[in-house]
Design a protein around this motif. Structure first.
Motif, short mmCIF file in Angstrom:
data_model
loop_
_atom_site.label_atom_id
_atom_site.label_comp_id
_atom_site.label_asym_id
_atom_site.label_seq_id
_atom_site.Cartn_x
_atom_site.Cartn_y
_atom_site.Cartn_z
N SER A 63 -5.06 6.29 -3.45
CA SER A 63 -4.64 5.11 -2.69
C SER A 63 -3.86 5.51 -1.45
O SER A 63 -4.03 4.92 -0.38
CB SER A 63 -3.76 4.20 -3.57
OG SER A 63 -4.48 3.73 -4.70
N ALA A 107 4.47 5.77 -5.18
CA ALA A 107 4.16 5.87 -6.61
C ALA A 107 3.86 7.31 -7.00
O ALA A 107 4.30 7.79 -8.06
CB ALA A 107 3.00 4.96 -6.95
N LEU A 112 2.88 6.67 -14.41
CA LEU A 112 1.89 6.02 -13.57
C LEU A 112 0.66 6.91 -13.44
O LEU A 112 0.70 8.10 -13.75
CB LEU A 112 2.49 5.74 -12.17
CG LEU A 112 3.77 4.91 -12.13
CD1 LEU A 112 4.35 4.91 -10.71
CD2 LEU A 112 3.50 3.49 -12.60
N TYR A 161 2.52 1.53 -3.60
CA TYR A 161 1.60 1.87 -4.68
C TYR A 161 0.81 3.13 -4.40
O TYR A 161 0.04 3.58 -5.25
CB TYR A 161 0.66 0.69 -4.94
CG TYR A 161 1.39 -0.52 -5.48
CD1 TYR A 161 1.95 -0.49 -6.75
CD2 TYR A 161 1.55 -1.66 -4.71
CE1 TYR A 161 2.64 -1.58 -7.25
CE2 TYR A 161 2.25 -2.76 -5.20
CZ TYR A 161 2.78 -2.71 -6.47
OH TYR A 161 3.48 -3.80 -6.95
N ALA A 199 -2.71 6.98 -7.51
CA ALA A 199 -1.72 6.82 -6.44
C ALA A 199 -2.04 7.73 -5.27
O ALA A 199 -1.93 7.32 -4.10
CB ALA A 199 -0.32 7.12 -6.98
N LYS A 204 0.81 -1.22 0.00
CA LYS A 204 0.00 0.00 0.00
C LYS A 204 0.84 1.27 0.00
O LYS A 204 0.46 2.27 -0.62
CB LYS A 204 -0.97 -0.02 1.19
CG LYS A 204 -2.01 -1.12 1.10
CD LYS A 204 -3.00 -1.06 2.24
CE LYS A 204 -3.99 -2.22 2.18
NZ LYS A 204 -4.77 -2.23 0.93
#
Length: 207
Positions: A132, A113, A124, A109, A129, A106
């Motif tokens: 998240s 990220a 990306l 990412y 990101a 977690k």
């Protein structure tokens, strides 16, 4: 010449985990910067150290180790005689592993990220990101509401593994303003004896 050598990049949170932990443990190490932008990590000489071509890599005498979390486990097992950084109790060990998995999942990412996009121009989904990251931070802030550290009553390698990319989340556009418990936890890690900070980066490094 130190028996321990750390191959790292100064802007790598994975590298910082190891560098900070070495310093906290009071271990002397030779630091070798790897030119990631120049592709040094993908050349045969480095691939002999880590077949995946990633930093950090740590050598300790005849031992060569890669993967930041694996290196933390090694250092805690080999150089912490009190075994406080990697507790011996099976449940506590499992709990530490749970947060090492969070660092590799977690956190990687989410805030890590997002930072890759703003600092290094990674291709990306930046908004995904960031979203998240906030989902993870909300859970972590709740977890830290009534505790000082991620596992047990003292710091463990779980804290060290998760620190850098969360502390530097704002570099990826992730605001920590709503997460007071997380911010206080970061300050506790930074106050540990021997702690060394990771180099801050200008946003848009590769823009």
């Amino acid at each position: 010449m130190s028996a321990i050598t750390l191959y790292r990049h100064p802007l790598s949170g994975h590298s910082h985990r190891v560098e900070a932990f070495l310093s906290i443990l009071g271990l002397q190490a030779d630091i070798v910067d790897v030119d990631l932008m120049g592709g040094a990590h993908k050349k045969p000489e480095f691939l002999q150290k880590n077949i995946f071509g990633q930093v950090p890599v740590l050598t300790d005498g005849d031992i060569t180790l890669s993967d930041s979390n694996a290196i933390l486990v090694y250092l805690a097992s080999a150089y912490d005689p009190k075994r406080t950084w990697l507790p011996q109790h099976p449940v506590a060990q499992a709990d530490v592993q749970r947060f090492l998995s969070m660092a590799a999942g977690k956190v990687a990412y989410g805030p890590a990220a997002a930072r890759l996009v703003t600092l290094f121009g990674a291709g990306l989904d930046h908004q995904h990101a960031i979203t998240s990251a906030h989902a993870m931070l909300a859970v972590l802030d709740s977890h830290l509401a009534h505790r000082q550290y991620l596992v047990g009553d003292g710091p463990t390698i779980a804290d060290i593994a998760n620190y850098a990319y969360i502390a530097h989340a704002p570099e990826g556009g992730v605001d920590l303003g709503n997460y007071a418990n997380v911010r206080n936890w970061l300050k506790r890690i930074e106050a540990l004896e021997g702690f060394v900070p990771m180099q801050k980066s200008p946003v848009g490094l590769c823009a």
